[in-house]
Scaffold this active site. Structure first.
Site, short mmCIF file in Angstrom:
data_model
loop_
_atom_site.label_atom_id
_atom_site.label_comp_id
_atom_site.label_asym_id
_atom_site.label_seq_id
_atom_site.Cartn_x
_atom_site.Cartn_y
_atom_site.Cartn_z
N ASP A 159 0.81 -1.22 0.00
CA ASP A 159 0.00 0.00 0.00
C ASP A 159 0.84 1.27 0.00
O ASP A 159 2.06 1.23 0.18
CB ASP A 159 -0.97 0.00 1.20
CG ASP A 159 -0.30 -0.40 2.50
OD1 ASP A 159 0.95 -0.45 2.55
OD2 ASP A 159 -1.01 -0.65 3.49
N GLU B 162 -9.62 -1.64 5.43
CA GLU B 162 -10.22 -1.30 6.71
C GLU B 162 -11.44 -2.20 6.98
O GLU B 162 -11.95 -2.84 6.05
CB GLU B 162 -10.67 0.17 6.69
CG GLU B 162 -9.50 1.17 6.56
CD GLU B 162 -8.77 1.38 7.88
OE1 GLU B 162 -8.70 0.45 8.70
OE2 GLU B 162 -8.26 2.50 8.09
C1 GLP Z 1 -0.57 0.45 8.57
C2 GLP Z 1 -0.19 -0.39 7.37
C3 GLP Z 1 -0.39 -1.86 7.64
C4 GLP Z 1 0.26 -2.23 8.96
C5 GLP Z 1 -0.36 -1.43 10.08
C6 GLP Z 1 0.21 -1.76 11.44
O1 GLP Z 1 -1.94 0.64 8.64
N1 GLP Z 1 -0.93 -0.02 6.19
O2 GLP Z 1 0.16 -2.63 6.56
O3 GLP Z 1 0.09 -3.61 9.18
O4 GLP Z 1 -0.12 -0.06 9.80
O5 GLP Z 1 1.38 -1.05 11.68
P1 GLP Z 1 2.39 -1.34 12.86
O6 GLP Z 1 3.16 -2.55 12.43
O7 GLP Z 1 3.25 -0.13 12.93
O8 GLP Z 1 1.60 -1.59 14.07
#
Ligand code: GLP
Length: 264
Positions: free
Chosen positions: A67, A143
């Site tokens: 993404d 989402e």
């Molecule tokens: C964002 C990304 C996701 C990721 C999530 C969790 O929303 N688009 O791909 O899994 O954050 O992030 P973190 O690993 O920092 O908790």
């Protein structure tokens, strides 16, 4: 689905790196799906170490990121382009021509998403997709409520996700409202999934994804439908799981033993 519970963040990262490095040694032209976020950082650090110390070779690897924020130029400090180049891509011997990250600045987003899906197909599909999980159960930027069959497209970020990411921006208004993301259908077509989660803040999402009912409300629950998925979590993220799980890849894999007398 194989759920592996490790002691802490470093152990999760090491186990994930071990699996990924093994897949790469078996298939040097691996097509790798990559994720951003703080969770896979340890995995990337470990892979960089394997590249430097053991010569783990990425020269034939093709990558596709999950993404990117809409409206952030690739060199923006908080863009996922920048994140990936700073934290992983520029530290291993990847060929930049084989690196794919959605472009959040394109004018025609729909055409770009279609092109992205075509590139994945042309590369032969994703062999191994790395995934994190949002505290609300999202994967990539799918989402809650995302169609379980969705393809790469633009998504509006929820308030929860924008709140979670606000710490990276000077003001809340600067947190992007939209993102381009691979769809759940796109992710499910990867031949193997590797979902990582650590910390108490992910415990409910991991419970819902692994042990809850399959539903669009929890996009990550779709992992239950995948034929080859590994979920590697630390004790804190596993704290709401009630099932019996293993503590290492080996424990969850049939080990070939030498044939005994009379066996064929
Ligand atoms: C964002 C990304 C996701 C990721 C999530 C969790 O929303 N688009 O791909 O899994 O954050 O992030 P973190 O690993 O920092 O908790």
């Amino acid at each position: 689905m194989l759920v592996i519970i490790k002691e802490d963040y470093d152990a999760v990262s090491a186990e994930a790196a071990r699996l990924l490095a093994e897949r790469l040694r078996n298939k040097p032209n691996l097509v790798l799906g990559l994720a951003t976020g703080s969770t896979p950082l340890g995995l990337y650090r470990e892979l960089i170490r394997c590249h430097r110390e053991q010569g783990l070779d990425f020269s034939k690897v093709t990558t596709f990121n999950l993404d990117e924020y809409v409206g952030l130029p690739p060199d923006h400090e908080q863009s996922y382009h920048r994140f990936m180049w700073d934290n992983f891509l520029s530290h291993v011997n990847l060929d930049p021509r084989y690196v794919h990250i959605p472009n959040g600045m394109v004018r025609d987003i729909a055409a770009h998403c279609k092109w992205y899906e075509e590139r994945i197909r042309a590369a032969g599909g994703i062999d191994l997709q790395v995934l994190g999980i949002g505290a609300n159960g999202h994967i990539a930027f799918n989402e809650p409520g995302s169609s379980l069959g969705s393809r790469t497209r633009v998504k509006t970020l929820t308030r929860t996700t924008r709140d979670d990411n606000a710490r990276f921006f000077a003001t809340f208004d600067e947190v992007p409202r939209y993102a381009i993301t691979m769809g759940i259908g796109t992710i499910m077509e990867a031949r193997e999934l590797l979902l990582l989660a650590t910390g108490e803040s992910k415990a409910q999402a991991i419970h819902d994804a692994v042990e809850g009912p399959l539903m669009a409300r929890v996009p990550a629950s779709m992992i239950q439908m995948h034929g080859l998925a590994h979920v590697i979590v630390d004790r804190a993220a596993a704290s709401r799981l009630t099932g019996e799980y293993v503590s290492s890849l080996e424990e969850g894999t049939l080990v070939r033993r030498p044939l005994g007398p009379g066996e064929r």
